[in-house]
Design a protein around this motif. Sequence first.
Motif, PDB file in Angstrom:
ATOM      1  N   ALA A  52       0.833  -1.203   0.000  1.00  0.00           N
ATOM      2  CA  ALA A  52       0.000   0.000   0.000  1.00  0.00           C
ATOM      3  C   ALA A  52       0.869   1.255   0.000  1.00  0.00           C
TER       4      ALA A  52
ATOM      5  N   ASP B   6      -8.358   7.499   2.463  1.00  0.00           N
ATOM      6  CA  ASP B   6      -7.186   7.717   3.306  1.00  0.00           C
ATOM      7  C   ASP B   6      -7.553   7.670   4.783  1.00  0.00           C
ATOM      8  N   THR B   9      -7.930   4.072   5.847  1.00  0.00           N
ATOM      9  CA  THR B   9      -6.614   3.471   6.057  1.00  0.00           C
ATOM     10  C   THR B   9      -5.966   3.996   7.328  1.00  0.00           C
ATOM     11  N   PHE B  13      -5.085   0.927   9.845  1.00  0.00           N
ATOM     12  CA  PHE B  13      -3.690   0.475   9.951  1.00  0.00           C
ATOM     13  C   PHE B  13      -3.186   0.495  11.399  1.00  0.00           C
ATOM     14  N   GLY B  54      -7.553  -2.080   5.427  1.00  0.00           N
ATOM     15  CA  GLY B  54      -6.929  -0.780   5.270  1.00  0.00           C
ATOM     16  C   GLY B  54      -6.084  -0.700   4.014  1.00  0.00           C
ATOM     17  N   ALA B  55      -5.355  -1.782   3.709  1.00  0.00           N
ATOM     18  CA  ALA B  55      -4.505  -1.790   2.514  1.00  0.00           C
ATOM     19  C   ALA B  55      -5.348  -1.830   1.251  1.00  0.00           C
ATOM     20  N   GLN B  58      -6.365   1.356  -0.287  1.00  0.00           N
ATOM     21  CA  GLN B  58      -5.345   2.119  -1.021  1.00  0.00           C
ATOM     22  C   GLN B  58      -5.024   1.509  -2.382  1.00  0.00           C
TER      23      GLN B  58
END
Lengths: 88, 130
Positions: A52, B6, B9, B13, B54-55, B58
């Motif tokens: 990511a 964003d 994430t 994260f 979360g990844a 993105q």
Amino acid sequence: MTLLYGITLTVIAVSGIVTLLRLVRGPLALDRIMALDVLVTMTIAATAVGSAARDDTTAIPVLVVLALLAFIGSVTAAHLIEKREGMR
Amino acid sequence: MSVLLDTVTAVLFPAGAAFCFLGALGLVRFPDTMSRLHAAAKAQTLGLVLVLVGASAQMPGRHAPALLLVALFQLFTAPITSQIIARTAYRTHGLDRNLLLGDALADRLARDGTPLGGPGRARPDEDAER
């Protein structure tokens, strides 16, 4: 965002090192299997954060393979321990 | 849209990393195999799933399903691994009986006439003494 990725990766790396303590210390083989399983999980998490962060999707198949391998490895090792103890 | 992703994430994260850390901490601090399984399973399921979701926020859209597949697979397999390790620990006398409050399985096995053999075997009357 870079700071966020950095913090997340650092925390996961520290968790991996803490897990290594259990891997080294044992005391049972089962504890080591468990620690290895958690370590692979953390590798998956760190790889996901890394891909990511770098906006790079080449590592995603690796995640699938790692998830499969961790499961099969742990289950097989636990089975082998049970068999070995049963023979004694 | 990008700000929203964003934010997702940025929340998921640190939460996932925190679960990983707590799981690792529990793995080192807890006294026996059975209780360590609890901590390990938290790191393996919740920690990993939060980080993967979360990844995937993105990633370009077509790569998100693979990450969610890994998360789903982990949700299925982590309980199986935990159960098999716990069962092996039970059968190979790998658990510390002083930490147990009760052992329903030993009672059941004794009633069925198939108690677990070996030196560390649980006696059914052990619970009554306490």
